[in-house]
Design a protein around this motif. Structure first.
Motif, PDB file in Angstrom:
ATOM      1  N   PRO A  98      -5.182   9.289  35.724  1.00  0.00           N
ATOM      2  CA  PRO A  98      -4.525   8.378  36.677  1.00  0.00           C
ATOM      3  C   PRO A  98      -5.467   7.329  37.253  1.00  0.00           C
ATOM      4  O   PRO A  98      -5.092   6.177  37.424  1.00  0.00           O
ATOM      5  N   LEU A  99      -6.715   7.693  37.528  1.00  0.00           N
ATOM      6  CA  LEU A  99      -7.634   6.732  38.133  1.00  0.00           C
ATOM      7  C   LEU A  99      -8.001   5.616  37.155  1.00  0.00           C
ATOM      8  O   LEU A  99      -8.096   4.437  37.535  1.00  0.00           O
ATOM      9  N   MET A 100      -8.214   6.010  35.912  1.00  0.00           N
ATOM     10  CA  MET A 100      -8.563   5.001  34.924  1.00  0.00           C
ATOM     11  C   MET A 100      -7.426   3.997  34.741  1.00  0.00           C
ATOM     12  O   MET A 100      -7.638   2.784  34.659  1.00  0.00           O
ATOM     13  N   HIS A 101      -6.165   4.497  34.675  1.00  0.00           N
ATOM     14  CA  HIS A 101      -5.027   3.613  34.475  1.00  0.00           C
ATOM     15  C   HIS A 101      -4.792   2.727  35.696  1.00  0.00           C
ATOM     16  O   HIS A 101      -4.398   1.554  35.570  1.00  0.00           O
ATOM     17  N   LEU A 102      -5.037   3.293  36.876  1.00  0.00           N
ATOM     18  CA  LEU A 102      -4.899   2.479  38.087  1.00  0.00           C
ATOM     19  C   LEU A 102      -5.939   1.362  38.109  1.00  0.00           C
ATOM     20  O   LEU A 102      -5.637   0.216  38.470  1.00  0.00           O
ATOM     21  N   ALA A 103      -7.166   1.696  37.692  1.00  0.00           N
ATOM     22  CA  ALA A 103      -8.225   0.677  37.648  1.00  0.00           C
ATOM     23  C   ALA A 103      -7.886  -0.412  36.641  1.00  0.00           C
ATOM     24  O   ALA A 103      -8.107  -1.610  36.895  1.00  0.00           O
ATOM     25  N   MET A 104      -7.352  -0.020  35.482  1.00  0.00           N
ATOM     26  CA  MET A 104      -6.963  -1.002  34.478  1.00  0.00           C
ATOM     27  C   MET A 104      -5.859  -1.916  35.011  1.00  0.00           C
ATOM     28  O   MET A 104      -5.868  -3.132  34.780  1.00  0.00           O
ATOM     29  N   ALA A 105      -4.890  -1.325  35.729  1.00  0.00           N
ATOM     30  CA  ALA A 105      -3.799  -2.119  36.293  1.00  0.00           C
ATOM     31  C   ALA A 105      -4.330  -3.115  37.331  1.00  0.00           C
ATOM     32  O   ALA A 105      -3.919  -4.282  37.377  1.00  0.00           O
ATOM     33  N   CYS A 106      -5.295  -2.652  38.166  1.00  0.00           N
ATOM     34  CA  CYS A 106      -5.884  -3.540  39.176  1.00  0.00           C
ATOM     35  C   CYS A 106      -6.643  -4.691  38.517  1.00  0.00           C
ATOM     36  O   CYS A 106      -6.573  -5.841  38.960  1.00  0.00           O
ATOM     37  N   ASP A 107      -7.398  -4.353  37.459  1.00  0.00           N
ATOM     38  CA  ASP A 107      -8.134  -5.398  36.741  1.00  0.00           C
ATOM     39  C   ASP A 107      -7.176  -6.454  36.182  1.00  0.00           C
ATOM     40  O   ASP A 107      -7.455  -7.664  36.211  1.00  0.00           O
ATOM     41  N   THR A 108      -6.031  -5.997  35.659  1.00  0.00           N
ATOM     42  CA  THR A 108      -5.044  -6.932  35.104  1.00  0.00           C
ATOM     43  C   THR A 108      -4.471  -7.829  36.188  1.00  0.00           C
ATOM     44  O   THR A 108      -4.323  -9.056  36.007  1.00  0.00           O
ATOM     45  N   VAL A 109      -4.162  -7.240  37.347  1.00  0.00           N
ATOM     46  CA  VAL A 109      -3.616  -8.030  38.458  1.00  0.00           C
ATOM     47  C   VAL A 109      -4.633  -9.067  38.929  1.00  0.00           C
ATOM     48  O   VAL A 109      -4.297 -10.233  39.160  1.00  0.00           O
ATOM     49  N   VAL A 110      -5.909  -8.640  39.067  1.00  0.00           N
ATOM     50  CA  VAL A 110      -6.954  -9.572  39.497  1.00  0.00           C
ATOM     51  C   VAL A 110      -7.112 -10.705  38.493  1.00  0.00           C
ATOM     52  O   VAL A 110      -7.238 -11.885  38.853  1.00  0.00           O
ATOM     53  N   SER A 111      -7.093 -10.357  37.196  1.00  0.00           N
ATOM     54  CA  SER A 111      -7.233 -11.375  36.152  1.00  0.00           C
ATOM     55  C   SER A 111      -6.093 -12.388  36.211  1.00  0.00           C
ATOM     56  O   SER A 111      -6.320 -13.604  36.140  1.00  0.00           O
ATOM     57  N   HIS A 112      -4.864 -11.895  36.366  1.00  0.00           N
ATOM     58  CA  HIS A 112      -3.707 -12.788  36.433  1.00  0.00           C
ATOM     59  C   HIS A 112      -3.740 -13.643  37.703  1.00  0.00           C
ATOM     60  O   HIS A 112      -3.345 -14.813  37.683  1.00  0.00           O
ATOM     61  N   THR A 113      -4.211 -13.040  38.803  1.00  0.00           N
ATOM     62  CA  THR A 113      -4.311 -13.793  40.059  1.00  0.00           C
ATOM     63  C   THR A 113      -5.294 -14.954  39.910  1.00  0.00           C
ATOM     64  O   THR A 113      -5.042 -16.073  40.359  1.00  0.00           O
ATOM     65  N   ASP A 114      -6.442 -14.683  39.256  1.00  0.00           N
ATOM     66  CA  ASP A 114      -7.431 -15.737  39.021  1.00  0.00           C
ATOM     67  C   ASP A 114      -6.850 -16.849  38.147  1.00  0.00           C
ATOM     68  O   ASP A 114      -7.083 -18.043  38.398  1.00  0.00           O
ATOM     69  N   GLU A 115      -6.102 -16.452  37.115  1.00  0.00           N
ATOM     70  CA  GLU A 115      -5.496 -17.445  36.230  1.00  0.00           C
ATOM     71  C   GLU A 115      -4.486 -18.305  36.983  1.00  0.00           C
ATOM     72  O   GLU A 115      -4.439 -19.526  36.806  1.00  0.00           O
ATOM     73  N   LEU A 116      -3.678 -17.651  37.834  1.00  0.00           N
ATOM     74  CA  LEU A 116      -2.695 -18.404  38.615  1.00  0.00           C
ATOM     75  C   LEU A 116      -3.376 -19.366  39.582  1.00  0.00           C
ATOM     76  O   LEU A 116      -2.909 -20.488  39.801  1.00  0.00           O
ATOM     77  N   ARG A 117      -4.502 -18.923  40.165  1.00  0.00           N
ATOM     78  CA  ARG A 117      -5.231 -19.795  41.085  1.00  0.00           C
ATOM     79  C   ARG A 117      -5.774 -21.024  40.339  1.00  0.00           C
ATOM     80  O   ARG A 117      -5.707 -22.151  40.833  1.00  0.00           O
ATOM     81  N   LEU A 132      -4.548 -22.323  37.573  1.00  0.00           N
ATOM     82  CA  LEU A 132      -3.411 -23.162  37.209  1.00  0.00           C
ATOM     83  C   LEU A 132      -2.894 -23.947  38.411  1.00  0.00           C
ATOM     84  O   LEU A 132      -2.510 -25.110  38.295  1.00  0.00           O
ATOM     85  N   SER A 133      -2.916 -23.299  39.579  1.00  0.00           N
ATOM     86  CA  SER A 133      -2.471 -23.991  40.797  1.00  0.00           C
ATOM     87  C   SER A 133      -3.405 -25.146  41.131  1.00  0.00           C
ATOM     88  O   SER A 133      -2.956 -26.247  41.485  1.00  0.00           O
ATOM     89  N   ASP A 134      -4.728 -24.915  41.008  1.00  0.00           N
ATOM     90  CA  ASP A 134      -5.697 -25.992  41.257  1.00  0.00           C
ATOM     91  C   ASP A 134      -5.512 -27.132  40.260  1.00  0.00           C
ATOM     92  O   ASP A 134      -5.586 -28.311  40.621  1.00  0.00           O
ATOM     93  N   LEU A 135      -5.266 -26.762  38.993  1.00  0.00           N
ATOM     94  CA  LEU A 135      -5.057 -27.787  37.963  1.00  0.00           C
ATOM     95  C   LEU A 135      -3.797 -28.599  38.247  1.00  0.00           C
ATOM     96  O   LEU A 135      -3.784 -29.827  38.082  1.00  0.00           O
ATOM     97  N   LEU A 136      -2.739 -27.922  38.714  1.00  0.00           N
ATOM     98  CA  LEU A 136      -1.495 -28.614  39.040  1.00  0.00           C
ATOM     99  C   LEU A 136      -1.702 -29.585  40.195  1.00  0.00           C
ATOM    100  O   LEU A 136      -1.202 -30.717  40.180  1.00  0.00           O
ATOM    101  N   THR A 137      -2.447 -29.156  41.211  1.00  0.00           N
ATOM    102  CA  THR A 137      -2.726 -30.027  42.357  1.00  0.00           C
ATOM    103  C   THR A 137      -3.504 -31.272  41.921  1.00  0.00           C
ATOM    104  O   THR A 137      -3.180 -32.394  42.312  1.00  0.00           O
ATOM    105  N   THR A 138      -4.531 -31.051  41.081  1.00  0.00           N
ATOM    106  CA  THR A 138      -5.330 -32.173  40.587  1.00  0.00           C
ATOM    107  C   THR A 138      -4.489 -33.134  39.763  1.00  0.00           C
ATOM    108  O   THR A 138      -4.575 -34.361  39.913  1.00  0.00           O
ATOM    109  N   THR A 139      -3.641 -32.592  38.889  1.00  0.00           N
ATOM    110  CA  THR A 139      -2.789 -33.424  38.038  1.00  0.00           C
ATOM    111  C   THR A 139      -1.793 -34.217  38.870  1.00  0.00           C
ATOM    112  O   THR A 139      -1.539 -35.403  38.601  1.00  0.00           O
ATOM    113  N   THR A 140      -1.230 -33.580  39.904  1.00  0.00           N
ATOM    114  CA  THR A 140      -0.276 -34.271  40.779  1.00  0.00           C
ATOM    115  C   THR A 140      -0.938 -35.450  41.491  1.00  0.00           C
ATOM    116  O   THR A 140      -0.359 -36.540  41.588  1.00  0.00           O
TER     117      THR A 140
END
Length: 230
Positions: free
Chosen positions: A24-43, A45-53
């Motif tokens: 359970p701990l390993m899978h929870l850590a993997m899930a957290c890593d995925t969420v952090v990675s996606h959050t960074d990607e969204l951030r 993309l948001s910065d890129l959208l602001t710059t493009t606008t």
């Protein structure tokens, strides 16, 4: 991670529950890593959208500036033309005025006027059109008297542009003592108008597409070849 890529081990479907419950701990850590990675990607993309606008807004401002510098300074759309001509024929409102416009961003302020049923000796025979110089915010920085060529165009609205036969009248102001009231720096809201009493024969309005769907378009272009652009 020093260029290393973690590859999760594969598991058969029938052993999935045991696999999940056993780590359970390993899978929870993997899930957290995925969420952090996606959050960074969204951030990102948001910065890129602001710059493009912001870049798009900047390009729109530049395009608007270039249109003012290099395009026609005024395209006057006159709606319900027949009503306006009828009113002029009856003497109720013999002259109509365009919105004011600038020859450039910080240039001369001008306005067009049209007599839909003619003016003076041309009444009942011609459209009469005039232009006048208005008091503007940048007059103190401009060259006086005004001496730039003005071209007035009644646009043929034929659906096929290659068959359009626009009616054009060009004014090259003559700088003389007698014309100072027309071409000098305005001391009041606007100078007297100058233009053409015999712009277009009224009879042509019935044979050409100068009026379509009760709308007329008049274009004004002021030559800026030797104009001081601020």
């Amino acid at each position: 991670m020093n260029g290393l890529v973690f590859v999760a081990p594969k598991c058969l479907r029938k052993h999935m529950n045991k696999h999940v419950n056993g780590n359970p701990l390993m899978h929870l850590a993997m899930a957290c890593d995925t969420v952090v990675s996606h959050t960074d990607e969204l951030r990102c993309l948001s910065d890129l959208l602001t710059t493009t606008t912001l870049q798009i807004k900047h390009l729109h401002r530049r395009m608007d500036h270039l249109e003012k510098l290099h395009g026609s300074q005024c395209v006057w759309k006159i709606q319900w033309f027949q009503d306006k001509q009828d009113a002029a024929k009856c003497g109720n409102q013999t002259t109509i005025f365009s919105p004011s416009f600038m020859t450039s961003r910080h240039g001369y302020k001008m306005v067009l006027s049209l007599c839909p049923y003619g003016d003076g000796k041309s009444r009942g025979k011609f459209l009469s059109i005039f232009i006048c110089i208005c008091k503007g915010d940048y007059d103190a920085l401009l060259q006086w008297p005004f001496h730039h060529r003005v071209t007035l165009t009644l646009i043929d609205q034929c659906p096929d542009p290659q068959y359009r036969r626009n009616a054009t009248f060009t004014i090259k102001p003559k700088v003389t003592n007698g014309n100072k009231t027309f071409l000098g720096q305005p001391t009041g809201p606007r100078n007297p108008s100058f233009g053409s009493q015999q712009f277009v024969e009224l009879s042509l309005l019935d044979t050409m597409d100068y009026v379509r769907n009760d709308v007329m378009f008049i274009k004004c272009t002021v030559d800026r070849e030797d104009m001081l652009l601020l």
